[in-house]
Enzyme design. Structure first.
Site, PDB file in Angstrom:
ATOM      1  N   ALA A  87       0.846  -1.195   0.000  1.00 19.17           N
ATOM      2  CA  ALA A  87       0.000   0.000   0.000  1.00 19.17           C
ATOM      3  C   ALA A  87       0.881   1.245   0.000  1.00 19.17           C
ATOM      4  O   ALA A  87       1.929   1.274   0.654  1.00 19.17           O
ATOM      5  CB  ALA A  87      -0.903   0.002   1.230  1.00 19.17           C
ATOM      6  N   VAL A  88       0.420   2.261  -0.729  1.00 17.46           N
ATOM      7  CA  VAL A  88       1.131   3.541  -0.806  1.00 17.46           C
ATOM      8  C   VAL A  88       0.110   4.657  -0.651  1.00 17.46           C
ATOM      9  O   VAL A  88      -0.966   4.610  -1.249  1.00 17.46           O
ATOM     10  CB  VAL A  88       1.883   3.680  -2.149  1.00 17.46           C
ATOM     11  CG1 VAL A  88       2.504   5.064  -2.288  1.00 17.46           C
ATOM     12  CG2 VAL A  88       2.945   2.591  -2.290  1.00 17.46           C
ATOM     13  N   GLU A 120      -2.137 -11.890  -4.757  1.00 13.53           N
ATOM     14  CA  GLU A 120      -3.507 -11.637  -5.177  1.00 13.53           C
ATOM     15  C   GLU A 120      -3.722 -10.135  -5.152  1.00 13.53           C
ATOM     16  O   GLU A 120      -3.255  -9.463  -4.246  1.00 13.53           O
ATOM     17  CB  GLU A 120      -4.532 -12.295  -4.236  1.00 13.53           C
ATOM     18  CG  GLU A 120      -4.567 -13.801  -4.285  1.00 13.53           C
ATOM     19  CD  GLU A 120      -3.616 -14.455  -3.295  1.00 13.53           C
ATOM     20  OE1 GLU A 120      -3.380 -15.671  -3.422  1.00 13.53           O
ATOM     21  OE2 GLU A 120      -3.090 -13.753  -2.407  1.00 13.53           O
ATOM     22  N   ASN A 125      -8.750  -3.108  -9.063  1.00  8.78           N
ATOM     23  CA  ASN A 125      -7.631  -2.207  -8.767  1.00  8.78           C
ATOM     24  C   ASN A 125      -6.660  -2.190  -9.962  1.00  8.78           C
ATOM     25  O   ASN A 125      -5.588  -2.800  -9.911  1.00  8.78           O
ATOM     26  CB  ASN A 125      -6.920  -2.652  -7.484  1.00  8.78           C
ATOM     27  CG  ASN A 125      -5.892  -1.642  -7.017  1.00  8.78           C
ATOM     28  OD1 ASN A 125      -5.456  -0.772  -7.771  1.00  8.78           O
ATOM     29  ND2 ASN A 125      -5.480  -1.770  -5.768  1.00  8.78           N
ATOM     30  N   TYR A 132       2.179  -4.468 -11.050  1.00  7.59           N
ATOM     31  CA  TYR A 132       2.692  -5.834 -11.047  1.00  7.59           C
ATOM     32  C   TYR A 132       3.035  -6.307 -12.455  1.00  7.59           C
ATOM     33  O   TYR A 132       4.084  -6.936 -12.664  1.00  7.59           O
ATOM     34  CB  TYR A 132       1.691  -6.775 -10.379  1.00  7.59           C
ATOM     35  CG  TYR A 132       1.378  -6.380  -8.947  1.00  7.59           C
ATOM     36  CD1 TYR A 132       2.391  -6.057  -8.056  1.00  7.59           C
ATOM     37  CD2 TYR A 132       0.066  -6.311  -8.500  1.00  7.59           C
ATOM     38  CE1 TYR A 132       2.107  -5.683  -6.753  1.00  7.59           C
ATOM     39  CE2 TYR A 132      -0.229  -5.946  -7.191  1.00  7.59           C
ATOM     40  CZ  TYR A 132       0.799  -5.625  -6.332  1.00  7.59           C
ATOM     41  OH  TYR A 132       0.522  -5.256  -5.044  1.00  7.59           O
TER      42      TYR A 132
END
Length: 163
Positions: A87-88, A120, A125, A132
């Site tokens: 998370a960012v 996952e 999103n 990725y």
């Protein structure tokens, strides 16, 4: 700003370090901001911290002593390691923080002799999926209703590591 070997830009002031229990308030706040329907609870993070260090790696990214992101990986033995969270802070999106966290985890998996990394990601999103894909992950499956309680599907992604 400086260029990383993979071409991403990372602000000079950003540093990665191991996550500590003292980071939990900031992590939980960011978790709830980014994933309001299915955020990890403090108890879930505590359970992760209870795992031996050989089985996990949790990092935070910080700038000016402020937590701006975090990521975690589980090393469960066998040939695969699993990215369990990344998370960012939205204010820091597109500045290389997610790339830095992801690559630090993938690099550690390689150093530990793992052959592949799995993760996952929420089907809804696209920003994370692009991150990725950009770093060599491929989409290999779907887990229906994986994220609870929202019921959102997860896209399973895999990256083979150089041996």
């Amino acid at each position: 700003m400086s260029a990383r070997p993979d071409g991403a830009q990372l602000d000079h002031e950003v540093r990665l370090r191991p996550m500590t229990k003292a980071d939990m308030a900031a992590i939980i706040a960011l978790e709830q901001q980014l994933f309001p329907e299915d955020a990890w609870t403090p108890e879930m993070f505590a359970a992760e911290f209870a795992q031996p260090a050989a089985r996990r790696l949790y990092l935070v990214a910080e700038a000016a002593n402020t937590l701006i992101g975090y990521a975690g990986m589980m090393f469960s033995g066998g040939s695969q390691a699993d990215v369990v969270t990344l998370a960012v802070n939205p204010a820091r999106w597109s500045q290389g923080t997610g790339t830095a966290l992801l690559m630090a985890l993938v690099d550690e998996a390689g150093k530990r002799g793992y052959e592949e990394v799995l993760l996952e990601v929420r089907e809804d999103n696209p920003r994370a999926r692009r991150l990725y894909l950009r770093h060599g992950f491929t989409e290999v499956g779907i887990r229906r209703g994986y994220y609870q309680p929202s019921g959102v599907d997860a896209v399973v992604m895999r990256k083979e590591l150089a041996r």
